[in-house]
Enzyme design. Structure first.
Site, PDB file in Angstrom:
ATOM      1  N   ASP A 480     -24.116  36.234 -21.763  1.00 55.10           N
ATOM      2  CA  ASP A 480     -24.441  35.353 -20.638  1.00 55.10           C
ATOM      3  C   ASP A 480     -23.605  35.721 -19.410  1.00 55.10           C
ATOM      4  OD1 ASP A 480     -25.646  33.241 -19.330  1.00 55.10           O
ATOM      5  OD2 ASP A 480     -25.065  31.726 -20.797  1.00 55.10           O
ATOM      6  N   ASP A 550     -33.704  29.373 -18.138  1.00 57.98           N
ATOM      7  CA  ASP A 550     -33.276  28.161 -18.844  1.00 57.98           C
ATOM      8  C   ASP A 550     -34.400  27.133 -18.888  1.00 57.98           C
ATOM      9  OD1 ASP A 550     -30.822  29.052 -19.528  1.00 57.98           O
ATOM     10  OD2 ASP A 550     -29.723  27.986 -17.967  1.00 57.98           O
TER      11      ASP A 550
HETATM   12  C1  DGJ Z   1     -26.641  29.417 -19.635  1.00 55.92           C
HETATM   13  C2  DGJ Z   1     -27.692  29.964 -20.541  1.00 55.92           C
HETATM   14  O1  DGJ Z   1     -28.817  30.337 -19.810  1.00 55.92           O
HETATM   15  C3  DGJ Z   1     -28.025  28.905 -21.589  1.00 55.92           C
HETATM   16  O2  DGJ Z   1     -29.070  29.355 -22.398  1.00 55.92           O
HETATM   17  C4  DGJ Z   1     -26.801  28.606 -22.389  1.00 55.92           C
HETATM   18  O3  DGJ Z   1     -26.418  29.742 -23.116  1.00 55.92           O
HETATM   19  C5  DGJ Z   1     -25.682  28.168 -21.459  1.00 55.92           C
HETATM   20  N1  DGJ Z   1     -25.467  29.091 -20.407  1.00 55.92           N
HETATM   21  C6  DGJ Z   1     -24.399  27.989 -22.228  1.00 55.92           C
HETATM   22  O4  DGJ Z   1     -23.340  27.678 -21.419  1.00 55.92           O
END
Ligand code: DGJ
Length: 750
Positions: A480, A550
């Protein structure tokens, strides 16, 4: 037909370079002044010494003529690597401050080389060679003593030309690069449209189509990441081009940092597309003897409309860009802990989720954020990549081993490039962040960016992740990255090199990632940046898949998947079934629609709590089995956009062996007296019959075996799409009533 590079001489005995395969040609020549003139990129043209169309030298009013060349005004000459200040008024591909303080160069042809092997781009991601030919043309400016090697690769089986440039300072003194684009494509005057993809967090990849305007249309990022506002991708097409018809030129950048794609319609209506590192806030000091390699820019041509363009991108990404270790390999179905538990995760919860994972028939459990030292919310701990002792007294590796004993794979989340102000790492190394002296560092999601241009930072991060990966218990990493750069500078760089920070960061990041993925080839890596904030061909060169957004709610995901599909195939896309109501937009969508939209990503899973799973256990189990049964088809199949309207979307996916055809129909808002619609399927065998084996999930997966249609009928007549109405009777011609409904038809070729 194999790719060929033929060099002929024109009537002035100047070289003409023709790069071709069976479908496309890219042709340019050397003018009598020694400049590289672009002649053609498009449908295949047999190499020749004489073409029916070429740059003109005709009298024009009120223009400047290039250095004593009568009627040679570069503002209307299509060029391969144009510069500034020698009669071309458009934005150049190259701009630099010479040692003597001015910014004029004239690059003239020097030599060429044809290579069977595609040259590697030092420290940068790039498409693989193989079944290709490469041409490297060297041009020099003999006053500044700058040399540029322009590299072109043409492929046997892909209508793609890969371009990059390498700038070498052969002079005695420093030159400052201000603009070093990777490619320039000069298209002849015509009416074009352009299409690009962008948005913001959780609304990435929205497609936007508009006529190419007079002036300059710019897509760019200067935040240190390619970003979610604009993706480093563009299509320029003949006006009137549709999904299935028309000529499309497309460019995408194999790079994950600051980029700029400019489409400029100049005074004579010709259109210049330049792709490269964003020159804004960029400078590079090129000392004597040094070289600078630009990232790769890929050029695609399709004469079969936007779907044709997408097919080219998809097969090229699968074949030449994605890591080879997971090429064509079905991805494990998974449960991700994020929307199931957020930061409230510990050993017991992981084991409970592992049991649900197992009993649903899923193949992998992913522990997302919250597993490391003191990480109970997003304000602390990034950088301290040690298991949280309170949550995981035996360490995350021990939990991973227990999960694996259940016959599951185990995945783990990292946001390795970041540091929390509240972390031991920052206490110990306050100078390890991207920042500038005497300024407050702006925070994003309470975090700061580590300075990956520094080798000590890279080494620390490698050691941290290596320690966990070397346990052998980790099968998957979600990589991430949750903020972009501000107050951009590096404590390691001299004052005159501060504007090199973002590119040096990218080189450092690529170096780190390459080291990790090379050491752990069996691990599946997923690129994520708060969703699609860095979803590009650079990251996807190292990581087999990416978390597109997301936005896990399927109606919100429809435009995102549709937009992303212009360049990215399903095999690089990850999704999961979200809880309801959705945590971001509050929408309540049936399990079936959540499953059907998720179907079109190759990496498929769910992110549901144990309680949510128990509520829908039997249905989820069936859907998981369906995902597993179709995993091979989706990772290897061909995806087509069939219809995209405000209120409904139709997608098709043909399995690689063409034997199974999936048609997804998504209906957004219910309304009365809607039109009857049909979908014209794509790329079927007109002479075969297609049996509708299942209308998945609508009638408890009953097989409606009497329905068999000719491929010709499905393509040319079209398939009636189910009707939605609150006034409806029961039956297969109807979708269930209400908003957010879907059907997934599965046809088998007989
Ligand atoms: C952002 C990501 O896009 C989410 O899927 C998740 O992993 C969060 N970060 C976790 O902090």
């Amino acid at each position: 037909m194999t790719a060929k590079i033929i060099v002929t001489n024109d009537s002035s005995a100047m070289p003409v370079f023709a790069l071709s395969n069976s479908s496309v040609s890219y042709i340019f020549r050397v003018s009598i002044e020694g400049l590289l003139e672009h002649l053609h990129f498009g449908g295949r043209v047999e190499p020749s010494s004489c073409y029916p169309s070429e740059p003109k030298r005709l009298h024009r009013g009120c223009v400047v003529e290039f250095q004593n060349s009568p009627h040679y005004n570069l503002s209307d000459v299509p060029q391969e690597y144009p510069v500034f200040g020698t009669s071309d008024n458009r934005l150049p591909a190259f701009h630099a401050i010479n040692a003597d303080g001015n910014s004029t160069q004239v690059f003239r042809y020097k030599s060429y080389q044809i290579l069977d092997n595609k040259p590697d781009l030092e420290g940068l991601p790039s498409a693989r060679g193989g079944a290709s030919k490469s041409l490297v043309v060297t041009v020099i400016d003999d006053i500044s003593n700058l040399r540029v090697e322009l590299s072109y690769t043409v492929y046997d089986d892909h209508n793609v030309v890969a371009r990059s440039s390498r700038i070498i300072n052969d002079g005695a003194n420093r030159v400052t690069l201000l603009r070093a684009m990777s490619s320039c494509l000069d298209l002849p005057a015509a009416d074009y449209d352009l299409l690009h993809l962008g948005g913001t967090w959780a609304r990435e990849f929205n497609q936007d189509r508009l006529p190419v305007p007079k002036g300059r249309f710019v897509l760019e990022s200067a935040t240190g990441a390619s970003g979610n506002v604009h993706n480093p991708f563009i299509s320029v097409m003949d006006k009137g081009t549709t999904e299935r018809h028309g000529r499309v030129f497309s460019s995408a950048f194999v790079y994950s940092g600051n980029f700029s794609i400019n489409v400029e319609k100049g005074e004579f209506d010709s259109v210049r597309v330049t792709t490269g590192i964003n020159p804004f806030n960029f400078q590079w000091q090129l000392d004597s003897g040094e070289s600078f390699t630009t990232p790769e820019s890929l050029q695609v041509f399709s004469n079969a409309g936007l779907n044709g363009m997408s097919q080219t991108w998809h097969s090229f990404i699968k074949d030449k860009l994605s890591p080879e270790n997971y090429q064509g390999v079905p991805r494990p179905t998974y449960l991700n802990s994020w929307e199931a538990a957020y930061f409230d995760i510990d050993e017991d919860k992981v084991l409970e989720l592992a049991d649900r994972t197992k009993s649903l028939g899923l193949e992998m459990l992913v522990v997302d954020d919250g597993w490391f030292e003191g990480r109970n919310d997003d304000t602390t701990s990034l950088g301290d990549w040690y298991s949280d002792k309170r949550k995981f007294p035996n360490g995350i590796e021990a939990v991973a081993a227990r999960v694996k004993q259940k016959g599951l794979k185990f995945g783990l989340w990292y946001d390795l490039e970041m540091v929390s102000p509240e972390s031991n790492l920052l206490l110990d190394h306050p100078d390890w962040i991207i920042g500038v002296p005497h300024r407050v560092n702006s925070k994003g999601r309470n975090q700061l960016t580590l300075d990956l241009s520094r080798s000590d930072v890279q080494n620390y991060l490698f050691a941290r992740i290596d320690q966990i990966l070397s346990s052998g218990s980790i099968d998957y990493i979600k990589w991430d990255m949750n903020r972009t750069m501000t107050e951009i500078g590096s404590s390691r760089l001299s004052v005159d090199r501060q504007l090199e920070t973002p590119h040096r960061y990218m080189l450092g990041l690529y170096c780190l990632i390459k080291k990790i993925v090379t050491k752990y080839p069996q691990v599946l890596f997923e690129n994520c940046a708060a969703g699609g904030n860095r979803f590009d061909l650079g990251m996807l060169h190292y990581m087999s898949q990416g978390w597109v957004s997301d936005m896990s709610e399927p109606i919100g995901r429809l435009p995102i998947t549709n937009g992303a599909s212009h360049i990215f195939p399903p095999c690089v896309q990850a999704s999961y079934i979200c809880p309801v109501p959705n945590h971001l937009n509050g929408r309540q969508v049936s399990l079936k629609t959540r499953v059907d939209v998720g179907f079109f990503s190759a990496a498929r899973g769910l992110s549901l709590s144990a309680e949510d799973i128990d509520k829908d256990f039997e249905a989820l189990k069936r859907y998981v089995q369906f995902y597993k049964d179709t995993a091979d088809d989706v990772v290897n199949g061909q995806f087509y956009r069939v219809q995209y309207h405000d209120n409904h979307v139709v997608w098709q996916l043909n399995s690689a062996n063409s034997k199974t055809v999936y048609l997804g129909y998504f209906h957004i808002l219910s309304a009365v007296n809607l039109p009857f619609r049909k979908a014209h399927l794509v790329n079927l065998d007109p002479e075969s019959q297609y049996l509708l084996t299942s209308d998945f999930g609508v009638t408890n997966e009953q097989v409606d075996s009497h329905l068999s249609f000719g491929g010709d009928a499905l393509m040319n007549m079209g398939l009636d799409l189910p009707y939605v109405s609150a006034l409806q009777a029961e039956g297969k011609d109807y979708l269930e009533t209400g908003d957010f409904t879907s059907r997934l038809f599965v046809f088998k070729k007989r």
